[in-house]
Scaffold this motif. Structure first.
Motif, PDB file in Angstrom:
ATOM      1  N   GLY A 150      31.515  45.680  51.651  1.00  0.00           N
ATOM      2  CA  GLY A 150      31.774  45.703  52.904  1.00  0.00           C
ATOM      3  C   GLY A 150      31.378  44.527  53.985  1.00  0.00           C
ATOM      4  O   GLY A 150      31.900  44.797  55.185  1.00  0.00           O
ATOM      5  N   ASP A 151      31.087  43.305  53.194  1.00  0.00           N
ATOM      6  CA  ASP A 151      31.279  42.086  54.098  1.00  0.00           C
ATOM      7  C   ASP A 151      32.619  41.886  54.256  1.00  0.00           C
ATOM      8  O   ASP A 151      33.504  42.168  53.796  1.00  0.00           O
ATOM      9  N   LYS A 152      32.560  41.059  55.632  1.00  0.00           N
ATOM     10  CA  LYS A 152      34.123  40.813  55.958  1.00  0.00           C
ATOM     11  C   LYS A 152      34.443  39.274  56.002  1.00  0.00           C
ATOM     12  O   LYS A 152      33.332  38.511  56.206  1.00  0.00           O
ATOM     13  N   SER A 153      35.390  38.649  55.669  1.00  0.00           N
ATOM     14  CA  SER A 153      35.608  37.544  55.691  1.00  0.00           C
ATOM     15  C   SER A 153      37.204  37.256  56.318  1.00  0.00           C
ATOM     16  O   SER A 153      37.910  37.964  56.152  1.00  0.00           O
ATOM     17  N   VAL A 177      43.595  34.389  52.494  1.00  0.00           N
ATOM     18  CA  VAL A 177      44.477  35.222  52.299  1.00  0.00           C
ATOM     19  C   VAL A 177      45.757  35.521  53.260  1.00  0.00           C
ATOM     20  O   VAL A 177      46.035  36.750  53.648  1.00  0.00           O
ATOM     21  N   GLY A 178      46.049  34.634  54.170  1.00  0.00           N
ATOM     22  CA  GLY A 178      47.011  34.789  55.051  1.00  0.00           C
ATOM     23  C   GLY A 178      46.421  34.851  56.523  1.00  0.00           C
ATOM     24  O   GLY A 178      47.082  35.377  57.454  1.00  0.00           O
ATOM     25  N   GLY A 179      45.284  34.460  56.808  1.00  0.00           N
ATOM     26  CA  GLY A 179      44.708  34.435  58.101  1.00  0.00           C
ATOM     27  C   GLY A 179      44.281  36.001  58.497  1.00  0.00           C
ATOM     28  O   GLY A 179      43.627  36.073  59.651  1.00  0.00           O
ATOM     29  N   GLU A 180      44.389  36.763  57.641  1.00  0.00           N
ATOM     30  CA  GLU A 180      43.897  38.146  58.040  1.00  0.00           C
ATOM     31  C   GLU A 180      42.322  38.534  57.687  1.00  0.00           C
ATOM     32  O   GLU A 180      41.737  37.656  57.055  1.00  0.00           O
ATOM     33  N   GLU A 181      41.687  39.249  58.494  1.00  0.00           N
ATOM     34  CA  GLU A 181      40.236  39.670  57.976  1.00  0.00           C
ATOM     35  C   GLU A 181      40.287  40.403  56.815  1.00  0.00           C
ATOM     36  O   GLU A 181      41.363  41.379  56.737  1.00  0.00           O
ATOM     37  N   VAL A 182      39.547  40.163  55.908  1.00  0.00           N
ATOM     38  CA  VAL A 182      39.452  41.248  54.700  1.00  0.00           C
ATOM     39  C   VAL A 182      38.012  41.467  54.522  1.00  0.00           C
ATOM     40  O   VAL A 182      37.063  40.800  54.918  1.00  0.00           O
ATOM     41  N   GLU A 183      38.046  42.851  53.800  1.00  0.00           N
ATOM     42  CA  GLU A 183      36.692  43.143  53.477  1.00  0.00           C
ATOM     43  C   GLU A 183      36.601  43.411  52.086  1.00  0.00           C
ATOM     44  O   GLU A 183      37.411  43.653  51.308  1.00  0.00           O
ATOM     45  N   ILE A 184      35.300  42.881  51.784  1.00  0.00           N
ATOM     46  CA  ILE A 184      34.982  43.069  50.274  1.00  0.00           C
ATOM     47  C   ILE A 184      34.803  44.618  50.098  1.00  0.00           C
ATOM     48  O   ILE A 184      33.938  45.272  50.211  1.00  0.00           O
ATOM     49  N   ILE A 185      35.641  44.971  48.933  1.00  0.00           N
ATOM     50  CA  ILE A 185      35.621  46.356  48.781  1.00  0.00           C
ATOM     51  C   ILE A 185      35.160  46.712  47.134  1.00  0.00           C
ATOM     52  O   ILE A 185      34.449  47.811  46.900  1.00  0.00           O
ATOM     53  N   GLU A 186      34.838  45.760  46.555  1.00  0.00           N
ATOM     54  CA  GLU A 186      34.164  45.770  44.968  1.00  0.00           C
ATOM     55  C   GLU A 186      33.904  44.450  44.675  1.00  0.00           C
ATOM     56  O   GLU A 186      34.622  43.548  44.827  1.00  0.00           O
ATOM     57  N   ILE A 187      32.663  44.409  44.082  1.00  0.00           N
ATOM     58  CA  ILE A 187      32.082  43.247  43.295  1.00  0.00           C
ATOM     59  C   ILE A 187      32.253  43.434  41.873  1.00  0.00           C
ATOM     60  O   ILE A 187      31.617  44.416  41.358  1.00  0.00           O
ATOM     61  N   ILE A 190      35.953  39.718  42.595  1.00  0.00           N
ATOM     62  CA  ILE A 190      35.724  40.617  43.723  1.00  0.00           C
ATOM     63  C   ILE A 190      37.044  41.066  43.909  1.00  0.00           C
ATOM     64  O   ILE A 190      38.186  40.523  43.653  1.00  0.00           O
ATOM     65  N   THR A 191      37.232  42.248  44.601  1.00  0.00           N
ATOM     66  CA  THR A 191      38.370  42.821  45.235  1.00  0.00           C
ATOM     67  C   THR A 191      38.166  42.839  46.687  1.00  0.00           C
ATOM     68  O   THR A 191      37.295  43.383  47.315  1.00  0.00           O
ATOM     69  N   VAL A 192      39.336  42.291  47.344  1.00  0.00           N
ATOM     70  CA  VAL A 192      39.279  42.304  48.768  1.00  0.00           C
ATOM     71  C   VAL A 192      40.425  43.454  49.362  1.00  0.00           C
ATOM     72  O   VAL A 192      41.238  43.547  48.670  1.00  0.00           O
ATOM     73  N   GLU A 193      40.124  43.771  50.627  1.00  0.00           N
ATOM     74  CA  GLU A 193      41.391  44.658  51.135  1.00  0.00           C
ATOM     75  C   GLU A 193      41.557  44.167  52.657  1.00  0.00           C
ATOM     76  O   GLU A 193      40.726  44.059  53.461  1.00  0.00           O
ATOM     77  N   SER A 194      42.942  44.113  52.965  1.00  0.00           N
ATOM     78  CA  SER A 194      43.232  43.911  54.392  1.00  0.00           C
ATOM     79  C   SER A 194      43.921  45.015  55.240  1.00  0.00           C
ATOM     80  O   SER A 194      43.986  46.090  54.118  1.00  0.00           O
ATOM     81  N   ASP A 195      44.393  45.016  56.099  1.00  0.00           N
ATOM     82  CA  ASP A 195      45.150  46.125  56.757  1.00  0.00           C
ATOM     83  C   ASP A 195      46.472  46.529  55.831  1.00  0.00           C
ATOM     84  O   ASP A 195      46.794  47.541  55.767  1.00  0.00           O
ATOM     85  N   LYS A 196      46.917  45.644  55.038  1.00  0.00           N
ATOM     86  CA  LYS A 196      48.157  45.465  54.405  1.00  0.00           C
ATOM     87  C   LYS A 196      48.097  45.955  52.926  1.00  0.00           C
ATOM     88  O   LYS A 196      48.934  46.460  52.281  1.00  0.00           O
ATOM     89  N   ALA A 197      47.143  45.293  52.339  1.00  0.00           N
ATOM     90  CA  ALA A 197      46.906  45.453  50.619  1.00  0.00           C
ATOM     91  C   ALA A 197      45.580  45.199  50.226  1.00  0.00           C
ATOM     92  O   ALA A 197      44.670  44.534  50.979  1.00  0.00           O
ATOM     93  N   SER A 198      45.361  45.549  48.981  1.00  0.00           N
ATOM     94  CA  SER A 198      44.147  45.004  48.299  1.00  0.00           C
ATOM     95  C   SER A 198      44.438  43.958  47.296  1.00  0.00           C
ATOM     96  O   SER A 198      45.597  44.226  46.818  1.00  0.00           O
ATOM     97  N   MET A 199      43.430  43.144  46.995  1.00  0.00           N
ATOM     98  CA  MET A 199      43.841  42.197  45.875  1.00  0.00           C
ATOM     99  C   MET A 199      42.715  41.771  45.002  1.00  0.00           C
ATOM    100  O   MET A 199      41.272  41.815  45.699  1.00  0.00           O
ATOM    101  N   ASP A 200      42.593  41.506  43.858  1.00  0.00           N
ATOM    102  CA  ASP A 200      41.670  40.796  43.113  1.00  0.00           C
ATOM    103  C   ASP A 200      41.616  39.383  43.569  1.00  0.00           C
ATOM    104  O   ASP A 200      42.774  38.830  43.302  1.00  0.00           O
ATOM    105  N   ILE A 201      40.544  38.935  43.452  1.00  0.00           N
ATOM    106  CA  ILE A 201      40.286  37.580  43.608  1.00  0.00           C
ATOM    107  C   ILE A 201      39.598  36.865  42.180  1.00  0.00           C
ATOM    108  O   ILE A 201      38.986  37.395  41.745  1.00  0.00           O
TER     109      ILE A 201
END
Length: 68
Positions: A64-67, A12-22, A37-48
């Motif tokens: 809570g996992d990070k990718s 998602v653009g090289g940023e670390e993202v956190e899994i905030i919802e499954i 899943i829903t992930v969140e970076s420093d800038k935004a959250s997005m559904d995958i």
């Protein structure tokens, strides 16, 4: 016998993202493009979305996992 396919968290653009919802559970049938899943970076959250339709057989991530 069914074919098993892994679904990886997309880049998602090289940023670390956190899994905030499954959004799915083991055994769920999902349609192509349904949110899994829903992930969140420093800038935004997005559904995958699911890249294809199928049945969830296993989840190897947790909230809570990070990718990267």
């Amino acid at each position: 016998m069914s074919d098993l396919q892994d679904i990886l968290v997309p880049d998602v653009g090289g940023e670390e993202v956190e899994i905030i919802e499954i959004c799915v559970a083991v055994g769920d049938n999902v349609a192509e493009e349904a949110a899994i899943i829903t992930v969140e970076s420093d800038k935004a959250s997005m559904d995958i979305p699911a890249p294809f339709a199928g049945t969830i057989r296993e989840l190897s991530i947790s909230v809570g996992d990070k990718s990267v």
